[in-house]
Design a protein around this motif. Sequence first.
Motif, mmCIF file in Angstrom:
data_model
loop_
_atom_site.group_PDB
_atom_site.id
_atom_site.type_symbol
_atom_site.label_atom_id
_atom_site.label_comp_id
_atom_site.label_asym_id
_atom_site.label_seq_id
_atom_site.Cartn_x
_atom_site.Cartn_y
_atom_site.Cartn_z
ATOM 1 N N SER A 106 -5.033 6.281 6.198
ATOM 2 C CA SER A 106 -4.871 7.520 6.956
ATOM 3 C C SER A 106 -3.390 7.880 6.939
ATOM 4 O O SER A 106 -2.526 7.019 7.034
ATOM 5 N N LEU A 107 -3.113 9.156 6.815
ATOM 6 C CA LEU A 107 -1.729 9.584 6.618
ATOM 7 C C LEU A 107 -1.198 10.234 7.889
ATOM 8 O O LEU A 107 -1.886 11.036 8.510
ATOM 9 N N VAL A 134 8.648 8.677 1.393
ATOM 10 C CA VAL A 134 8.269 8.489 -0.012
ATOM 11 C C VAL A 134 8.170 6.999 -0.333
ATOM 12 O O VAL A 134 7.238 6.553 -1.016
ATOM 13 N N GLN A 135 9.110 6.218 0.203
ATOM 14 C CA GLN A 135 9.043 4.760 -0.016
ATOM 15 C C GLN A 135 7.732 4.191 0.537
ATOM 16 O O GLN A 135 7.060 3.404 -0.128
ATOM 17 N N ASP A 136 7.364 4.610 1.764
ATOM 18 C CA ASP A 136 6.124 4.109 2.365
ATOM 19 C C ASP A 136 4.905 4.496 1.536
ATOM 20 O O ASP A 136 3.982 3.698 1.346
ATOM 21 N N LEU A 137 4.887 5.742 1.052
ATOM 22 C CA LEU A 137 3.719 6.217 0.290
ATOM 23 C C LEU A 137 3.584 5.492 -1.047
ATOM 24 O O LEU A 137 2.469 5.257 -1.517
ATOM 25 N N THR A 138 4.704 5.147 -1.666
ATOM 26 C CA THR A 138 4.596 4.418 -2.943
ATOM 27 C C THR A 138 4.236 2.951 -2.678
ATOM 28 O O THR A 138 3.449 2.370 -3.407
ATOM 29 N N THR A 139 4.789 2.385 -1.597
ATOM 30 C CA THR A 139 4.454 0.991 -1.264
ATOM 31 C C THR A 139 2.964 0.855 -0.931
ATOM 32 O O THR A 139 2.311 -0.100 -1.346
#
Lengths: 150, 158
Positions: A3-4, A44-49
Amino acid sequence: MASLDPTARAIVNGLQGGFPLTPRPFRDAGRALGLTEDELLEGVQDLTTSGALSRFGPLWNAEQVGGGVCLAAIAVPLQRFDEVVEKVNAHAEIAHNYERAHALNMWFVISSDDPRRIEQVIAEIERETGLAVHAMPKTREFFVGFKVEV
Amino acid sequence: MLDAIDRRLIAATQGGLPLVREPYRVLAEQLGLDEADVLARLQGLLDRGAIRRIGAIPNHYALGFTANGMSVWDIADEVVADVGAKVGALDFVTHCYERPRHLPIWPYNLFAMVHGKTRDEVRDKVAEIALLVGSAARSHDILFSTRILKKTGLRIAA
């Protein structure tokens, strides 16, 4: 499916293109999204991780940078399916291969730095399997406005 | 044509940009180039279409878009350019191409890839395309993928 939060959603929906070519792009792009430089960068870091993004950066046009690309399909007799998968996938030039529900039940993309290899790979697969390979090179590409909305 | 430096840029960024405040400066340092040169080259590659876009590249599957259907259409050759442009402009179509028919096994000349969270959602979206296309389509079908047999990314060596 993860969930975002609102920041993540703003990034996915608002930044699928147009990331600035400037010295401080996260600061400049963040302004348009109502985020600070660090909020955007961390988002962006969280979404790629988490894997919600495959990556963040340029989407290269495989055809322009990688030589030749061609979609092809085979009608594979069901009792020979596994054997034919093995023979087709053994070619390094096969980038993806999907089983699809149709008489033409195997669909794959042939990709090579050397465009001449496309025709050769098709001929090799026909010889190895005894089956007709239907080449479906694109004759026209239409602009797509696609964006994933989350 | 791409030169050797362009190819090094591709190799260095195909996994994504460095996620730091000054990504292009870091990239330039990695490649032994000036930041201004990196920015100018990327802009040129974007203008020429070698880069489609720069930004977030979603993982459809992780975001819940687990159904993909290849919708295929038999459209009269005289109008396929017009119909393809309209279909490609729909916001749920990820790829839209004209390709050759292979009669009799394959009568379709327009391909539009549709992603959705379920197969029913994909079917609904294809029904929307059918409404838009109207009588220009002589027939159509949706091919769902039933198995991934191989999947590798774009791999360019420096």
